[in-house]
Design a protein around this motif. Structure first.
Motif, PDB file in Angstrom:
ATOM      1  N   ILE A  23     -37.921  14.298 -50.840  1.00  0.00           N
ATOM      2  CA  ILE A  23     -37.250  14.043 -52.065  1.00  0.00           C
ATOM      3  C   ILE A  23     -38.247  14.583 -53.268  1.00  0.00           C
ATOM      4  CG2 ILE A  23     -36.348  12.077 -53.302  1.00  0.00           C
ATOM      5  CD1 ILE A  23     -36.193  10.869 -50.368  1.00  0.00           C
ATOM      6  N   GLY A  24     -37.345  15.597 -54.119  1.00  0.00           N
ATOM      7  CA  GLY A  24     -38.001  15.818 -55.462  1.00  0.00           C
ATOM      8  C   GLY A  24     -37.449  15.327 -56.551  1.00  0.00           C
ATOM      9  N   LYS A  25     -37.551  16.121 -57.457  1.00  0.00           N
ATOM     10  CA  LYS A  25     -37.114  15.635 -58.891  1.00  0.00           C
ATOM     11  C   LYS A  25     -35.588  15.642 -59.087  1.00  0.00           C
ATOM     12  CE  LYS A  25     -37.927  20.380 -60.820  1.00  0.00           C
ATOM     13  NZ  LYS A  25     -38.569  20.999 -61.745  1.00  0.00           N
ATOM     14  N   GLY A  26     -34.852  16.273 -57.959  1.00  0.00           N
ATOM     15  CA  GLY A  26     -33.342  15.876 -58.020  1.00  0.00           C
ATOM     16  C   GLY A  26     -32.945  14.575 -57.481  1.00  0.00           C
ATOM     17  N   GLY A  27     -34.033  13.746 -56.724  1.00  0.00           N
ATOM     18  CA  GLY A  27     -33.700  12.489 -56.438  1.00  0.00           C
ATOM     19  C   GLY A  27     -32.823  12.473 -55.125  1.00  0.00           C
ATOM     20  N   VAL A  28     -32.258  11.206 -54.885  1.00  0.00           N
ATOM     21  CA  VAL A  28     -31.315  11.053 -53.813  1.00  0.00           C
ATOM     22  C   VAL A  28     -30.109  11.125 -54.431  1.00  0.00           C
ATOM     23  CG1 VAL A  28     -30.623   9.152 -52.327  1.00  0.00           C
ATOM     24  CG2 VAL A  28     -33.022   9.063 -53.049  1.00  0.00           C
ATOM     25  N   GLY A  29     -29.547  12.098 -53.802  1.00  0.00           N
ATOM     26  CA  GLY A  29     -28.008  12.710 -54.184  1.00  0.00           C
ATOM     27  C   GLY A  29     -27.196  12.691 -52.868  1.00  0.00           C
ATOM     28  N   ALA A  30     -25.915  13.030 -53.283  1.00  0.00           N
ATOM     29  CA  ALA A  30     -24.748  12.754 -52.135  1.00  0.00           C
ATOM     30  C   ALA A  30     -25.270  13.932 -50.941  1.00  0.00           C
ATOM     31  CB  ALA A  30     -23.448  13.301 -52.729  1.00  0.00           C
ATOM     32  N   THR A  57     -39.518   5.734 -56.540  1.00  0.00           N
ATOM     33  CA  THR A  57     -40.888   5.605 -55.603  1.00  0.00           C
ATOM     34  C   THR A  57     -40.431   5.656 -54.215  1.00  0.00           C
ATOM     35  OG1 THR A  57     -40.209   3.163 -55.444  1.00  0.00           O
ATOM     36  CG2 THR A  57     -41.796   4.080 -57.381  1.00  0.00           C
ATOM     37  N   SER A  58     -41.436   5.625 -53.224  1.00  0.00           N
ATOM     38  CA  SER A  58     -40.930   5.761 -51.807  1.00  0.00           C
ATOM     39  C   SER A  58     -40.019   4.711 -51.504  1.00  0.00           C
ATOM     40  CB  SER A  58     -42.167   5.884 -51.082  1.00  0.00           C
ATOM     41  OG  SER A  58     -42.855   6.886 -51.117  1.00  0.00           O
ATOM     42  N   ARG A  59     -40.324   3.335 -51.962  1.00  0.00           N
ATOM     43  CA  ARG A  59     -39.540   2.128 -51.447  1.00  0.00           C
ATOM     44  C   ARG A  59     -38.081   2.231 -52.082  1.00  0.00           C
ATOM     45  NH1 ARG A  59     -38.859  -1.389 -47.908  1.00  0.00           N
ATOM     46  NH2 ARG A  59     -40.985  -1.315 -47.531  1.00  0.00           N
ATOM     47  N   GLU A  60     -38.192   2.627 -53.385  1.00  0.00           N
ATOM     48  CA  GLU A  60     -36.914   2.952 -53.873  1.00  0.00           C
ATOM     49  C   GLU A  60     -35.881   3.990 -52.958  1.00  0.00           C
ATOM     50  OE1 GLU A  60     -37.908   1.741 -58.510  1.00  0.00           O
ATOM     51  OE2 GLU A  60     -37.836   3.916 -57.778  1.00  0.00           O
ATOM     52  N   ALA A  61     -36.489   5.205 -52.869  1.00  0.00           N
ATOM     53  CA  ALA A  61     -35.690   5.995 -52.140  1.00  0.00           C
ATOM     54  C   ALA A  61     -35.358   5.772 -50.646  1.00  0.00           C
ATOM     55  CB  ALA A  61     -36.708   7.210 -52.121  1.00  0.00           C
ATOM     56  N   ALA A  62     -36.361   4.793 -49.975  1.00  0.00           N
ATOM     57  CA  ALA A  62     -35.938   4.352 -48.584  1.00  0.00           C
ATOM     58  C   ALA A  62     -35.030   3.365 -48.796  1.00  0.00           C
ATOM     59  CB  ALA A  62     -37.263   3.858 -47.989  1.00  0.00           C
ATOM     60  N   ASP A  63     -34.971   2.525 -49.603  1.00  0.00           N
ATOM     61  CA  ASP A  63     -33.807   1.329 -49.899  1.00  0.00           C
ATOM     62  C   ASP A  63     -32.649   2.146 -50.067  1.00  0.00           C
ATOM     63  OD1 ASP A  63     -35.685  -0.709 -49.115  1.00  0.00           O
ATOM     64  OD2 ASP A  63     -35.978  -1.148 -51.234  1.00  0.00           O
ATOM     65  N   ALA A  64     -32.385   2.920 -50.958  1.00  0.00           N
ATOM     66  CA  ALA A  64     -31.193   3.743 -51.500  1.00  0.00           C
ATOM     67  C   ALA A  64     -30.695   4.434 -50.239  1.00  0.00           C
ATOM     68  CB  ALA A  64     -31.420   4.744 -52.583  1.00  0.00           C
ATOM     69  N   ILE A  65     -31.394   5.431 -49.437  1.00  0.00           N
ATOM     70  CA  ILE A  65     -30.875   5.850 -48.506  1.00  0.00           C
ATOM     71  C   ILE A  65     -30.462   4.962 -47.257  1.00  0.00           C
ATOM     72  CG2 ILE A  65     -31.417   7.686 -46.548  1.00  0.00           C
ATOM     73  CD1 ILE A  65     -33.254   9.215 -48.951  1.00  0.00           C
ATOM     74  N   ALA A  66     -31.293   3.974 -47.125  1.00  0.00           N
ATOM     75  CA  ALA A  66     -31.026   3.257 -46.024  1.00  0.00           C
ATOM     76  C   ALA A  66     -29.587   2.495 -46.306  1.00  0.00           C
ATOM     77  CB  ALA A  66     -32.166   2.173 -45.691  1.00  0.00           C
ATOM     78  N   ALA A  67     -29.274   2.276 -47.642  1.00  0.00           N
ATOM     79  CA  ALA A  67     -28.099   1.493 -47.812  1.00  0.00           C
ATOM     80  C   ALA A  67     -26.941   2.404 -47.748  1.00  0.00           C
ATOM     81  CB  ALA A  67     -28.333   0.832 -49.248  1.00  0.00           C
ATOM     82  N   GLU A  68     -27.130   3.390 -48.100  1.00  0.00           N
ATOM     83  CA  GLU A  68     -26.080   4.547 -47.949  1.00  0.00           C
ATOM     84  C   GLU A  68     -25.526   5.057 -46.548  1.00  0.00           C
ATOM     85  OE1 GLU A  68     -23.687   5.960 -50.238  1.00  0.00           O
ATOM     86  OE2 GLU A  68     -24.692   4.366 -51.642  1.00  0.00           O
ATOM     87  N   THR A  69     -26.847   5.026 -45.708  1.00  0.00           N
ATOM     88  CA  THR A  69     -26.277   5.510 -44.305  1.00  0.00           C
ATOM     89  C   THR A  69     -26.266   4.398 -43.372  1.00  0.00           C
ATOM     90  OG1 THR A  69     -28.900   5.775 -44.015  1.00  0.00           O
ATOM     91  CG2 THR A  69     -27.738   7.756 -44.753  1.00  0.00           C
ATOM     92  N   GLY A  70     -26.676   3.305 -43.788  1.00  0.00           N
ATOM     93  CA  GLY A  70     -26.575   2.204 -42.878  1.00  0.00           C
ATOM     94  C   GLY A  70     -27.798   1.915 -41.749  1.00  0.00           C
ATOM     95  N   ALA A  71     -28.815   2.719 -42.073  1.00  0.00           N
ATOM     96  CA  ALA A  71     -29.998   2.903 -41.446  1.00  0.00           C
ATOM     97  C   ALA A  71     -31.079   1.635 -41.877  1.00  0.00           C
ATOM     98  CB  ALA A  71     -30.789   3.895 -41.857  1.00  0.00           C
TER      99      ALA A  71
END
Length: 97
Positions: A23-30, A57-71
């Motif tokens: 995950i780079g400067k583009g962030g967490v996208g669709a 941050t890693s925690r923010e990215a992990a939480d965002a992706i987990a919420a969107e994917t159900g992981a």
């Protein structure tokens, strides 16, 4: 929800795994969410990394992706994190109870 024993089992399995998403400067996208969702369906357990150029941050990215994917977030250490989601059709990992 994973137990601590299950998390330990998944962390041990993920030690030998390579990072498959960065995950780079583009962030967490669709587009990233879609790719991670597909990877979780096939592999169930994946490792991701947040680059220094990212605005999250890693925690923010992990939480965002987990919420969107159900992981479930298995572990976040430094710039890396591990996600797990049991596959509906292609169950590979059997967790201890």
């Amino acid at each position: 929800m994973l137990t601590s024993k299950q998390r330990a089992q998944l962390r041990a399995m993920a030690n030998s795994y390579d990072t498959i998403f960065q995950i780079g400067k583009g962030g967490v996208g669709a587009a990233l969410i879609k790719q991670v969702d597909d990877a979780l369906e096939k592999r169930e357990l994946i490792k991701l990394r947040v680059l220094e150029t990212a605005d999250t941050t890693s925690r923010e990215a992990a939480d965002a992706i987990a919420a969107e994917t159900g992981a479930d977030v298995v572990q976040v250490i430094g710039s890396r994190f591990i996600l797990y989601r049991a596959s509906k059709d292609n169950r590979q990992i059997k967790l201890v109870k």
